[in-house]
Write a protein that holds these residues in place. Structure first.
Motif, mmCIF file in Angstrom:
data_model
loop_
_atom_site.group_PDB
_atom_site.id
_atom_site.type_symbol
_atom_site.label_atom_id
_atom_site.label_comp_id
_atom_site.label_asym_id
_atom_site.label_seq_id
_atom_site.Cartn_x
_atom_site.Cartn_y
_atom_site.Cartn_z
ATOM 1 N N GLY A 128 0.888 -1.235 0.272
ATOM 2 C CA GLY A 128 -0.054 -0.031 -0.018
ATOM 3 C C GLY A 128 0.918 1.286 -0.027
ATOM 4 N N GLY A 129 1.978 1.172 -0.745
ATOM 5 C CA GLY A 129 2.711 2.340 -0.747
ATOM 6 C C GLY A 129 3.582 2.802 0.673
ATOM 7 N N ASP A 130 3.932 1.871 1.273
ATOM 8 C CA ASP A 130 4.526 2.145 2.595
ATOM 9 C C ASP A 130 5.749 3.057 2.342
ATOM 10 O OD1 ASP A 130 6.302 1.813 4.938
ATOM 11 O OD2 ASP A 130 5.122 0.038 5.499
ATOM 12 N N GLU A 131 5.757 4.308 2.683
ATOM 13 C CA GLU A 131 6.875 5.104 2.780
ATOM 14 C C GLU A 131 8.289 4.655 3.083
ATOM 15 O OE1 GLU A 131 7.622 10.099 2.944
ATOM 16 O OE2 GLU A 131 5.560 9.190 3.604
ATOM 17 N N GLY A 132 8.063 4.124 4.201
ATOM 18 C CA GLY A 132 9.380 3.693 5.178
ATOM 19 C C GLY A 132 10.071 2.578 4.350
ATOM 20 N N ILE A 133 9.127 1.749 3.581
ATOM 21 C CA ILE A 133 9.840 0.773 2.498
ATOM 22 C C ILE A 133 10.649 1.283 1.397
ATOM 23 C CG2 ILE A 133 9.477 -1.251 1.430
ATOM 24 C CD1 ILE A 133 7.183 -2.078 3.138
ATOM 25 N N SER A 134 9.636 2.386 1.054
ATOM 26 C CA SER A 134 10.466 3.057 -0.365
ATOM 27 C C SER A 134 11.963 3.748 0.006
ATOM 28 C CB SER A 134 9.378 4.025 -0.629
ATOM 29 O OG SER A 134 8.338 3.382 -1.150
ATOM 30 N N LYS A 135 11.739 4.579 1.081
ATOM 31 C CA LYS A 135 13.164 5.378 1.335
ATOM 32 C C LYS A 135 13.962 4.401 1.789
ATOM 33 C CE LYS A 135 10.798 9.702 2.891
ATOM 34 N NZ LYS A 135 10.725 10.650 4.149
ATOM 35 N N ALA A 136 13.935 2.952 2.385
ATOM 36 C CA ALA A 136 14.890 2.189 2.703
ATOM 37 C C ALA A 136 15.574 1.661 1.404
ATOM 38 C CB ALA A 136 14.187 1.194 3.633
ATOM 39 N N MET A 137 14.883 1.504 0.459
ATOM 40 C CA MET A 137 15.365 0.981 -0.636
ATOM 41 C C MET A 137 15.845 1.893 -1.650
ATOM 42 S SD MET A 137 13.024 -2.417 -1.577
ATOM 43 C CE MET A 137 11.532 -1.560 -1.517
ATOM 44 N N ASN A 138 15.650 3.039 -1.573
ATOM 45 C CA ASN A 138 15.777 4.189 -2.682
ATOM 46 C C ASN A 138 17.422 4.485 -2.644
ATOM 47 O OD1 ASN A 138 13.332 4.756 -3.454
ATOM 48 N ND2 ASN A 138 13.156 6.794 -2.470
ATOM 49 N N GLY A 163 12.187 5.322 -9.900
ATOM 50 C CA GLY A 163 11.146 6.201 -10.301
ATOM 51 C C GLY A 163 9.621 5.818 -9.715
ATOM 52 N N LEU A 164 9.455 4.419 -9.868
ATOM 53 C CA LEU A 164 8.176 3.973 -9.282
ATOM 54 C C LEU A 164 7.986 4.259 -7.657
ATOM 55 C CD1 LEU A 164 7.615 1.044 -11.431
ATOM 56 C CD2 LEU A 164 5.920 2.708 -10.909
ATOM 57 N N LEU A 165 9.067 3.847 -6.970
ATOM 58 C CA LEU A 165 9.052 4.001 -5.603
ATOM 59 C C LEU A 165 8.768 5.343 -4.953
ATOM 60 C CD1 LEU A 165 12.089 1.701 -4.325
ATOM 61 C CD2 LEU A 165 9.465 1.056 -4.353
ATOM 62 N N SER A 166 9.624 6.180 -5.814
ATOM 63 C CA SER A 166 9.459 7.746 -5.360
ATOM 64 C C SER A 166 8.036 8.192 -5.862
ATOM 65 C CB SER A 166 10.540 8.448 -6.328
ATOM 66 O OG SER A 166 11.697 8.220 -5.794
ATOM 67 N N PHE A 167 7.403 7.568 -6.891
ATOM 68 C CA PHE A 167 6.038 7.963 -7.384
ATOM 69 C C PHE A 167 5.167 7.337 -6.183
ATOM 70 C CE2 PHE A 167 2.233 6.300 -9.433
ATOM 71 C CZ PHE A 167 1.769 7.744 -10.069
ATOM 72 N N LEU A 168 5.349 6.327 -5.728
ATOM 73 C CA LEU A 168 4.662 5.665 -4.873
ATOM 74 C C LEU A 168 4.671 6.233 -3.214
ATOM 75 C CD1 LEU A 168 4.927 1.905 -5.967
ATOM 76 C CD2 LEU A 168 2.862 3.630 -6.543
ATOM 77 N N GLY A 169 5.535 6.648 -3.164
ATOM 78 C CA GLY A 169 6.003 6.735 -1.659
ATOM 79 C C GLY A 169 6.636 8.385 -1.374
ATOM 80 N N CYS A 170 6.512 9.141 -2.326
ATOM 81 C CA CYS A 170 7.257 10.423 -2.014
ATOM 82 C C CYS A 170 6.285 11.479 -2.308
ATOM 83 C CB CYS A 170 8.410 10.757 -2.762
ATOM 84 S SG CYS A 170 9.406 12.259 -2.259
ATOM 85 N N GLU A 171 6.166 12.568 -1.181
ATOM 86 C CA GLU A 171 5.390 13.655 -1.336
ATOM 87 C C GLU A 171 5.881 14.976 -1.343
ATOM 88 O OE1 GLU A 171 2.101 13.296 1.684
ATOM 89 O OE2 GLU A 171 1.465 11.274 0.935
ATOM 90 N N ASP A 172 7.165 14.863 -1.087
ATOM 91 C CA ASP A 172 8.187 16.305 -1.112
ATOM 92 C C ASP A 172 8.555 16.565 -2.351
ATOM 93 O OD1 ASP A 172 10.818 17.557 -0.676
ATOM 94 O OD2 ASP A 172 9.855 17.873 1.350
#
Length: 425
Positions: A128-138, A163-172
């Protein structure tokens, strides 16, 4: 001959047994009614068990010493996550899966890195677009993208994942702009040189890498508010490349780069025009001329399939440049449909299809996070025996009902035949 008579007699003996008849009819009746209610649930439960068994087996194989076995395991995990939405099951194993992604990308080689990169966004989409997971892998994805010792194929897949991880989990917006600049540093390798000629050192593999970076740049662009984008594009701060740079990319010798550049130009104009109707109006004539040449390209040295794909894409871009009309596509899934009526939503859908592959249709039906991205609302509620009162019976359900009816008819006809034979004798 006696053997045949013995069989027929035995058959008549069984048929004339009233108890066996009652049991048969009772069994048929109960079985047919119960199957209508429970067969769908039982089938789904059995399918879930099989998926989970395959998943567990793949998780075990992903820890093997053999690189080939690990690659096959990662591929199996990816394919299971493409076709099945199982967030609770994945939630219990997310740390293990994140560890697999990191190890395969940091320590693996070639295909192991490729499949590790493909797994990263699939994991986030399940969660579900877990922002913590996205940042951990970015961070390690970005390090791999910028590592020139890594093969172009793996770097391209890491670009797509990043690109997809940032699209799914980044709002800044600031973080998005910073990452877009990293992507530009990659596809800048396909910019025209100082003498307005295309660089000859860009190989086919490098061209694919540049195209993936350009597509990722365009995906993040769909998240930038149009007012902010116009300001960054026109204030001369060099935060974003000029439209002249993208115009030069249309001359690339690689089809993937030309297609990505054409779609990105449409995204740029769509975002800008939503804020300012006259956005880049002075450049439209030059853009239209370059796009028209690609939309009518008939050079024989290009493959027929490539020419067809190029003309189809650039006809849509040209129509948007000249008439401000976006291509409209309707995607049907189940009893619902999704309309892609803008360049931004089309680009977002294509990006997710790149990851989901043939499982995109089922994910649109089941994955609540993906449904939220496209504003499809909650999943349809279950109202009937099989989830929908008007739903068409499954093939298994139809088979069970027909089998029960056939058995009942056979017993009835057998009983009538026995009565006739008794009268004759």
């Amino acid at each position: 001959m006696p053997r045949r008579n013995k069989k027929s007699a035995a058959g008549r003996g069984r048929t004339n047994d009233s108890n066996s008849e009652d049991e048969s009819f009772d069994n048929v009746s109960v079985y047919s009614h119960v199957s209508e209610v429970a067969s769908s649930e039982a089938t789904d439960e059995l399918a879930n068990e099989r998926f989970e068994e395959k998943f567990e087996k793949a998780l075990e194989q992903a820890t093997e010493k053999s690189a080939q076995t690990r690659v096959q395991a990662l591929q199996a995990i990816c394919e299971l996550l493409m076709h099945r939405y199982m967030p609770d099951f994945v939630e219990d194993r997310k740390m293990t899966l994140m560890d697999f992604v990191e190890k395969s990308i940091r320590r693996g080689k070639g295909q192991e890195q490729v499949w590790g990169a493909r797994l990263a966004p699939l994991l986030v989409l399940q969660m579900g677009g877990d922002e913590g997971i996205s940042k951990a892998m970015n961070q390690f994805l970005l390090n791999t993208v910028q590592d020139k010792s890594v093969g172009f194929d793996a770097r391209a897949k890491c670009c797509t994942a990043l690109g997809l991880l940032s699209f799914l989990g980044c709002e800044d917006v600031g973080e998005l702009v910073q990452l877009m600049q990293c992507f530009e540093a990659i596809f800048a390798g396909s910019y025209l040189r100082g003498d307005d000629k295309t660089p000859v050192s860009v190989t086919a593999e490098a061209g694919t890498f540049h195209a993936e970076a350009l597509n990722a740049w365009g995906l993040l662009l769909t998240l930038i508010p149009s007012g902010d984008f116009v300001s960054l594009m026109t204030t001369g701060q060099n935060m974003f490349p000029s439209i002249k740079k993208f115009l030069g990319l249309l001359q690339s010798t690689h089809l993937d780069v030309r297609l990505a550049a054409g779609e990105t130009i449409a995204l740029i104009l769509e975002s800008g025009r939503s804020h300012d109707e006259d956005f880049l109006e002075d450049d439209i004539a030059e853009l239209s001329e370059a796009v028209k040449q690609l939309a009518t390209d008939s050079h024989k040295y290009r493959a027929k399939r490539d020419r067809k794909a190029q003309r189809a894409t650039f006809r849509d871009v040209l129509r948007y440049l000249e008439e401000d009309i976006s291509p409209e596509i309707s995607i049907r899934f189940g009893t619902e449909s999704l309309t892609l009526d803008s360049w931004s939503i089309h680009h977002q859908y294509s990006a997710l299809c790149t990851v989901m592959g043939p499982g995109m249709t089922s994910q649109l039906q089941e994955n609540e996070f993906i449904r939220d991205i496209f504003q499809l609302g909650p999943r349809p509620t279950n109202t009937g025996i099989n989830g929908n009162a008007k739903a068409k019976p499954s093939k298994l359900e139809r088979h069970l009902v027909n089998a029960a009816a056939f058995k009942a008819r056979s017993i009835t006809r057998g009983k009538n035949r026995d009565k006739r034979s008794a009268v004759v004798t």
